[in-house]
Scaffold this motif. Structure first.
Motif, PDB file in Angstrom:
ATOM      1  N   ASP A  54      50.743  35.570  31.449  1.00 49.36           N
ATOM      2  CA  ASP A  54      51.455  36.328  32.472  1.00 49.36           C
ATOM      3  C   ASP A  54      52.463  35.463  33.214  1.00 49.36           C
ATOM      4  N   LYS A  66      54.490  42.503  34.357  1.00 51.83           N
ATOM      5  CA  LYS A  66      53.513  41.659  35.033  1.00 51.83           C
ATOM      6  C   LYS A  66      52.116  42.188  34.765  1.00 51.83           C
ATOM      7  N   ILE A  67      51.225  41.283  34.436  1.00 52.97           N
ATOM      8  CA  ILE A  67      49.841  41.646  34.143  1.00 52.97           C
ATOM      9  C   ILE A  67      48.999  41.642  35.412  1.00 52.97           C
ATOM     10  N   PRO A  80      48.482  41.931  39.467  1.00 48.90           N
ATOM     11  CA  PRO A  80      49.195  42.613  40.548  1.00 48.90           C
ATOM     12  C   PRO A  80      49.988  41.629  41.406  1.00 48.90           C
ATOM     13  N   ARG A 118      45.265  41.328  43.494  1.00 50.73           N
ATOM     14  CA  ARG A 118      44.939  40.317  42.490  1.00 50.73           C
ATOM     15  C   ARG A 118      43.494  39.868  42.624  1.00 50.73           C
ATOM     16  N   HIS A 138      41.123  42.577  41.249  1.00 52.85           N
ATOM     17  CA  HIS A 138      41.126  42.588  39.785  1.00 52.85           C
ATOM     18  C   HIS A 138      40.323  41.408  39.240  1.00 52.85           C
ATOM     19  N   SER A 177      43.526  52.502  40.255  1.00 53.15           N
ATOM     20  CA  SER A 177      44.600  53.155  39.498  1.00 53.15           C
ATOM     21  C   SER A 177      45.478  54.055  40.351  1.00 53.15           C
ATOM     22  N   GLY A 211      45.728  48.955  36.138  1.00 51.83           N
ATOM     23  CA  GLY A 211      46.991  48.377  36.596  1.00 51.83           C
ATOM     24  C   GLY A 211      48.033  49.398  36.990  1.00 51.83           C
ATOM     25  N   GLN A 263      50.835  50.865  33.837  1.00 53.38           N
ATOM     26  CA  GLN A 263      50.821  49.930  32.713  1.00 53.38           C
ATOM     27  C   GLN A 263      49.500  49.179  32.680  1.00 53.38           C
ATOM     28  N   GLY A 288      46.996  46.346  33.037  1.00 56.27           N
ATOM     29  CA  GLY A 288      46.968  45.207  33.931  1.00 56.27           C
ATOM     30  C   GLY A 288      45.848  44.249  33.567  1.00 56.27           C
ATOM     31  N   TYR A 289      45.589  43.327  34.464  1.00 58.98           N
ATOM     32  CA  TYR A 289      44.615  42.256  34.228  1.00 58.98           C
ATOM     33  C   TYR A 289      43.223  42.805  33.933  1.00 58.98           C
ATOM     34  N   ASP A 308      42.427  45.880  32.999  1.00 56.58           N
ATOM     35  CA  ASP A 308      42.479  46.642  31.746  1.00 56.58           C
ATOM     36  C   ASP A 308      42.273  45.723  30.547  1.00 56.58           C
TER      37      ASP A 308
END
Length: 230
Positions: free
Chosen positions: A78, A85-86, A88, A94, A97, A145, A152, A155, A157-158, A160
């Motif tokens: 990332d 961006k993976i 947040p 962040r 996650h 979500s 994410g 899209q 995200g981390y 996911d």
């Protein structure tokens, strides 16, 4: 040549849920890479040289430099490569996650893995533990979500990516123990998430089938240990 077309190698196996995380992250960033498949029961010289501490997969090699541990690899991808961006942008998001990703590795995956090693009532206890973990993730999905398909948002995200590697193995447990774990009547949000994940361009061509994993287990690991004699 852009960063996303630099020399990148990934050491792993197609069955590993942790290697799968790295593959999804690379695909999400449209990074070209060479997949170096490890042989079952053997550790290549390159793996031992690249990860002398843990001696395990996955290992990402970028410009000849190894990066180890799946979630560390995802964060590196990332930070280094261009694209969506993976993680947040918001520091609190962040942290949340990362909290749930740690939950997956510390609490959820051990139950998913060790159920194969137990018998009788212990199997049911593990299944309950797995279902409870999925229920917690379903609640987390609703909060994170904000009504969108993924943890994410719009899209992957981390979180996911952290969970993605376990999806096929959850289905393996469903088939092996004849039980519904991703039950749309109980965890509808996570059930819909699984469908969205499987259809995602970064995932759909690399996610293993449950039948393929079951066959791999049969060939390489054999049946679960027999119960101990009284």
């Amino acid at each position: 040549m852009g960063k996303n077309h630099e020399e990148v190698q990934l050491i792993g196996t197609w069955v590993s849920p942790f290697v799968f995380r790295a593959r999804v992250a690379l695909n999400l960033k449209s990074v070209s890479y060479e997949f170096l498949e490890e042989k079952v029961g053997a550790k290549s010289d390159l793996l031992l040289k690249s990860n002398p501490v843990h001696k395990k997969i996955p290992v990402l090699i970028h410009h000849g430099k190894p990066i180890c541990e799946s979630l560390v690899i995802v964060q590196y991808i990332d930070e280094v490569f261009d694209g969506v961006k993976i993680l947040p942008e918001d520091p609190y998001d962040r942290a949340i996650h990362r909290f749930w990703a740690a939950f997956l590795d510390d609490k959820f995956f051990p139950a998913l893995k060790t159920i194969r090693m137990v018998q009788g009532e212990e199997v049911q206890k593990k299944l309950v533990e797995i279902k409870e973990g999925l229920a917690l993730l379903d609640e987390a999905l609703v909060k994170l979500s904000k009504g969108k398909p993924f943890f994410g948002g719009d899209q992957l995200g981390y979180l996911d990516i952290a969970l993605s590697g376990f999806v096929a193995w959850i289905q393996v447990r469903e088939k092996t123990y004849d039980v519904k774990l991703i039950d749309e009547s109980i965890i509808p949000n996570l059930a819909a998430w699984v469908d969205s994940l499987r259809a995602h361009p970064a995932v759909k061509d690399i996610i293993p089938t449950a039948d393929g994993l079951i066959e791999w287990v049969r060939v390489n690991l054999g049946p679960p240990p027999a119960p101990a004699a009284n």
